[in-house]
Design a protein around this motif. Structure first.
Motif, short mmCIF file in Angstrom:
data_model
loop_
_atom_site.label_atom_id
_atom_site.label_comp_id
_atom_site.label_asym_id
_atom_site.label_seq_id
_atom_site.Cartn_x
_atom_site.Cartn_y
_atom_site.Cartn_z
N GLY A 1 0.80 -1.24 -0.01
CA GLY A 1 -0.04 0.11 0.18
C GLY A 1 0.92 1.23 -0.10
N ARG A 2 0.16 2.36 0.31
CA ARG A 2 0.87 3.57 0.53
C ARG A 2 1.08 4.18 2.00
NH1 ARG A 2 1.82 7.18 -3.45
NH2 ARG A 2 0.27 5.94 -4.77
N LEU B 1 2.92 2.32 15.06
CA LEU B 1 4.07 3.07 14.43
C LEU B 1 3.62 4.04 13.11
CD1 LEU B 1 6.96 0.57 14.70
CD2 LEU B 1 6.17 2.10 16.37
N GLY B 2 2.87 3.57 12.48
CA GLY B 2 2.19 4.32 11.27
C GLY B 2 0.92 3.63 10.78
N LEU B 3 0.44 4.32 9.61
CA LEU B 3 -0.56 3.89 9.00
C LEU B 3 -0.61 3.62 7.43
CD1 LEU B 3 -3.34 6.05 10.58
CD2 LEU B 3 -2.81 3.62 11.21
N LEU B 4 -0.89 2.52 6.80
CA LEU B 4 -0.89 2.25 5.45
C LEU B 4 -2.32 2.42 4.96
CD1 LEU B 4 1.41 -0.84 5.16
CD2 LEU B 4 2.17 1.64 5.10
N LEU B 5 -2.40 2.91 3.81
CA LEU B 5 -3.57 3.06 3.07
C LEU B 5 -3.57 1.61 1.91
CD1 LEU B 5 -6.14 4.57 2.28
CD2 LEU B 5 -4.79 6.06 0.68
N VAL B 6 -4.30 0.77 2.19
CA VAL B 6 -4.38 -0.33 1.22
C VAL B 6 -5.65 -0.61 0.70
CG1 VAL B 6 -2.53 -1.31 3.06
CG2 VAL B 6 -5.07 -1.88 3.44
N PRO B 7 -5.48 -1.47 -0.37
CA PRO B 7 -6.72 -1.81 -1.19
C PRO B 7 -7.66 -2.69 -0.21
CG PRO B 7 -4.89 -2.50 -2.35
CD PRO B 7 -4.42 -2.26 -1.12
N ASP C 1 -4.27 -5.82 -7.92
CA ASP C 1 -4.59 -4.73 -7.28
C ASP C 1 -3.56 -4.18 -6.35
OD1 ASP C 1 -7.09 -6.53 -5.21
OD2 ASP C 1 -5.01 -6.88 -5.49
N ALA C 2 -2.23 -4.89 -5.95
CA ALA C 2 -1.23 -4.43 -5.40
C ALA C 2 -0.46 -3.02 -6.04
CB ALA C 2 -0.18 -5.56 -5.38
N PRO C 3 -0.53 -2.01 -5.40
CA PRO C 3 -0.19 -0.86 -5.78
C PRO C 3 1.59 -0.79 -6.01
CG PRO C 3 -0.36 -0.46 -3.57
CD PRO C 3 -1.02 -1.86 -3.90
#
Length: 115
Positions: free
Chosen positions: A70-71, A89-95, A108-110
């Protein structure tokens, strides 16, 4: 089970936030865990298993990998911060594939092509 937060849905394009959590490292609980270095920045695309952040426990270093592809949406722990197992620790924007974990399919993997 990975921690996740569903985001607003857009037609044909669903994403969700997934937490990057510091795992139990099996170290002395009295030994401080310090964030040493981030390998990714906000906005970077990452693949599941990529090194995201390095933490120090005494003389040892441990890498925390991306739980999903993700991002990077947010970095919550800064270098030299003290953290504990279970810390976000952080956040990911994932499908949003309708599950609470696992890997997205290659379609669908970025991000960059896999070697």
């Amino acid at each position: 089970m990975p921690a996740s937060i569903r985001t607003g849905r857009q037609p044909g394009f669903a994403m969700r936030l997934e937490a990057v959590v510091l795992p139990e490292l099996g170290t002395d609980p009295d030994e401080p865990i310090i964030i040493s270095h981030w390998f990714a920045s906000r906005g970077d695309e990452v693949w599941e298993g990529d090194r995201l952040v390095e933490v120090l426990v005494g003389p040892a270093t441990f890498d925390v990998p991306a739980p999903r592809s993700g991002r990077v949406a947010e970095i919550r722990g800064r270098e030299d911060d003290r953290v504990w197992p279970g810390s976000v620790l952080g956040l990911l924007l994932v499908p949003d594939d309708g599950t609470d974990g696992g890997s997205p399919t290659p379609d669908d993997a970025p991000g960059r092509p896999r070697p």
